[in-house]
Design a protein around this motif. Sequence first.
Motif, PDB file in Angstrom:
ATOM      1  N   SER A  75     -67.596  88.091 -23.440  1.00 60.03           N
ATOM      2  CA  SER A  75     -68.270  88.187 -22.141  1.00 60.03           C
ATOM      3  C   SER A  75     -69.133  89.437 -22.002  1.00 60.03           C
ATOM      4  CB  SER A  75     -67.232  88.153 -21.013  1.00 60.03           C
ATOM      5  OG  SER A  75     -66.307  89.220 -21.150  1.00 60.03           O
ATOM      6  N   SER A  76     -68.791  90.518 -22.709  1.00 66.62           N
ATOM      7  CA  SER A  76     -69.539  91.767 -22.573  1.00 66.62           C
ATOM      8  C   SER A  76     -70.693  91.887 -23.568  1.00 66.62           C
ATOM      9  CB  SER A  76     -68.595  92.966 -22.761  1.00 66.62           C
ATOM     10  OG  SER A  76     -68.021  92.958 -24.054  1.00 66.62           O
ATOM     11  N   ALA A  77     -70.857  90.921 -24.461  1.00 63.37           N
ATOM     12  CA  ALA A  77     -71.902  90.998 -25.486  1.00 63.37           C
ATOM     13  C   ALA A  77     -73.274  90.710 -24.899  1.00 63.37           C
ATOM     14  CB  ALA A  77     -71.598  90.005 -26.606  1.00 63.37           C
ATOM     15  N   GLU A  78     -74.310  91.232 -25.565  1.00 61.68           N
ATOM     16  CA  GLU A  78     -75.687  90.895 -25.196  1.00 61.68           C
ATOM     17  C   GLU A  78     -75.949  89.469 -25.666  1.00 61.68           C
ATOM     18  OE1 GLU A  78     -80.205  92.127 -26.569  1.00 61.68           O
ATOM     19  OE2 GLU A  78     -78.604  93.633 -26.682  1.00 61.68           O
ATOM     20  N   LYS A  79     -76.537  88.637 -24.796  1.00 57.10           N
ATOM     21  CA  LYS A  79     -76.675  87.209 -25.096  1.00 57.10           C
ATOM     22  C   LYS A  79     -78.137  86.782 -25.090  1.00 57.10           C
ATOM     23  CE  LYS A  79     -72.303  86.551 -22.667  1.00 57.10           C
ATOM     24  NZ  LYS A  79     -72.239  87.973 -22.232  1.00 57.10           N
ATOM     25  N   ALA A 112     -70.058  75.287 -29.114  1.00 56.40           N
ATOM     26  CA  ALA A 112     -69.019  76.286 -28.844  1.00 56.40           C
ATOM     27  C   ALA A 112     -69.492  77.355 -27.859  1.00 56.40           C
ATOM     28  CB  ALA A 112     -68.577  76.944 -30.148  1.00 56.40           C
ATOM     29  N   LEU A 113     -70.486  77.033 -27.050  1.00 60.61           N
ATOM     30  CA  LEU A 113     -71.053  78.020 -26.138  1.00 60.61           C
ATOM     31  C   LEU A 113     -70.036  78.535 -25.121  1.00 60.61           C
ATOM     32  CD1 LEU A 113     -74.610  76.562 -25.355  1.00 60.61           C
ATOM     33  CD2 LEU A 113     -73.953  78.302 -27.018  1.00 60.61           C
ATOM     34  N   ALA A 114     -69.312  77.626 -24.491  1.00 58.57           N
ATOM     35  CA  ALA A 114     -68.384  78.029 -23.436  1.00 58.57           C
ATOM     36  C   ALA A 114     -67.312  78.966 -23.968  1.00 58.57           C
ATOM     37  CB  ALA A 114     -67.738  76.794 -22.794  1.00 58.57           C
ATOM     38  N   SER A 135     -78.523  76.949 -29.589  1.00 62.56           N
ATOM     39  CA  SER A 135     -77.518  77.911 -30.048  1.00 62.56           C
ATOM     40  C   SER A 135     -77.598  79.199 -29.228  1.00 62.56           C
ATOM     41  CB  SER A 135     -77.729  78.221 -31.530  1.00 62.56           C
ATOM     42  OG  SER A 135     -78.977  78.866 -31.728  1.00 62.56           O
ATOM     43  N   LEU A 136     -76.674  80.093 -29.483  1.00 62.83           N
ATOM     44  CA  LEU A 136     -76.590  81.363 -28.752  1.00 62.83           C
ATOM     45  C   LEU A 136     -76.443  82.508 -29.745  1.00 62.83           C
ATOM     46  CD1 LEU A 136     -76.088  83.075 -26.119  1.00 62.83           C
ATOM     47  CD2 LEU A 136     -73.655  82.491 -26.376  1.00 62.83           C
ATOM     48  N   THR A 137     -77.240  83.562 -29.559  1.00 55.98           N
ATOM     49  CA  THR A 137     -77.118  84.755 -30.389  1.00 55.98           C
ATOM     50  C   THR A 137     -76.418  85.844 -29.596  1.00 55.98           C
ATOM     51  OG1 THR A 137     -79.126  84.267 -31.654  1.00 55.98           O
ATOM     52  CG2 THR A 137     -78.360  86.549 -31.664  1.00 55.98           C
ATOM     53  N   LEU A 138     -75.370  86.412 -30.171  1.00 50.88           N
ATOM     54  CA  LEU A 138     -74.594  87.455 -29.523  1.00 50.88           C
ATOM     55  C   LEU A 138     -74.760  88.767 -30.281  1.00 50.88           C
ATOM     56  CD1 LEU A 138     -71.241  85.504 -28.996  1.00 50.88           C
ATOM     57  CD2 LEU A 138     -72.986  85.953 -27.269  1.00 50.88           C
ATOM     58  N   GLY A 158     -64.558  78.483 -36.898  1.00 50.73           N
ATOM     59  CA  GLY A 158     -64.922  77.596 -37.999  1.00 50.73           C
ATOM     60  C   GLY A 158     -66.410  77.645 -38.283  1.00 50.73           C
ATOM     61  N   ASP A 159     -67.038  76.458 -38.414  1.00 51.48           N
ATOM     62  CA  ASP A 159     -68.474  76.424 -38.705  1.00 51.48           C
ATOM     63  C   ASP A 159     -69.332  76.482 -37.451  1.00 51.48           C
ATOM     64  OD1 ASP A 159     -67.941  73.978 -37.633  1.00 51.48           O
ATOM     65  OD2 ASP A 159     -68.752  72.804 -39.314  1.00 51.48           O
ATOM     66  N   SER A 160     -68.713  76.796 -36.307  1.00 56.10           N
ATOM     67  CA  SER A 160     -69.473  76.900 -35.057  1.00 56.10           C
ATOM     68  C   SER A 160     -70.017  78.302 -34.812  1.00 56.10           C
ATOM     69  CB  SER A 160     -68.587  76.492 -33.860  1.00 56.10           C
ATOM     70  OG  SER A 160     -68.201  75.149 -33.960  1.00 56.10           O
ATOM     71  N   MET A 161     -69.610  79.267 -35.646  1.00 57.97           N
ATOM     72  CA  MET A 161     -70.097  80.629 -35.481  1.00 57.97           C
ATOM     73  C   MET A 161     -70.414  81.227 -36.845  1.00 57.97           C
ATOM     74  SD  MET A 161     -68.294  83.976 -33.658  1.00 57.97           S
ATOM     75  CE  MET A 161     -68.546  83.350 -31.998  1.00 57.97           C
TER      76      MET A 161
END
Length: 306
Positions: A242-246, A233-235, A253-256, A277-280
């Motif tokens: 878009s404004s979050a620290e990434k 679910a990265l995209a 995975s990606l931490t926001l 759902g279970d993607s975040m």
Amino acid sequence: MKLERLISIIYKLLNNEVLSASALAEEYGVSQRTIYRDIDVICAAGIPVVSYQGTKGGYGIMDGYKMDRSLLGSYDVSSLITVLHSMSTVFEDERVLETIERLQTIEPGSQTQSLSMDIGSRWIDTGTLRILRQAIKRSRVIRYDYINAKNERSARLLEPARLMYKYGNWYVAGWCRSRREVREFRVSRMANVEETDETFAQRHVVEEGGGYARDDAGDTEPVEVVMKVAGSALARAMDQFSSAEKHFNKDGSLTLKLPVDRPHEAQWLWAVLLSFGDSMELVEPVELRDVVRSMLESTLRLYTEK
């Protein structure tokens, strides 16, 4: 330098209705006689400077004068045309289209456009924007229903002063008769907007950049919310936050990290979290995980209870 002073005077005349010789002389540290000579040189260059007599007299540019292409570069003209085109799609303003035509005579559109923008939105009723803009021009009070961040609905009367497009959304600022102060309202939360016959005096000035309280603004310090997004679910997460620290993790995975006003009451945040759902996963603050769990259990009961 004389040349720099002449160019500066030209732009000042283009951006002001009338400027006196004494004011120009004082600003540039020269005599009024020097300013008179400068005006003669500007006129000789083909720029129609008009002299106005009286106590408020001075110099100005002839009405309807078309700016010579030497005063604006191709990049300037191209960018202005792009912005005006976007405005015309939202407001259907014939005068904007006329301005575009005049600019195109300065710089014909034969070159490839490197910039494109669309300030409209399929989620915004452009008819409402046109009503608001017309009311601002006519100094008419508008009547509407407003839904704030607490989902409270109220009838409002506003003396609108300015439409603003920021943070990807449209806002209108003006004098709110309920709060008795200048406030900002998000247009997407306004319903049944109509222009009344009542006019008002333009006495409530909205400064450039705003900074006024929004009807749904928080009054506490933002809390940092940390979320972990699965690689699948990265995209979508990048689009949504878009404004979050990434921070991209080794497992894909990606931490926001995102500052949120009053996260316990941020319904938009819960809606976005649940939509993944279970993607975040909400990581921090820890106490908010119980809120998400409770919402999931409540949702599940809708589909298990008969």
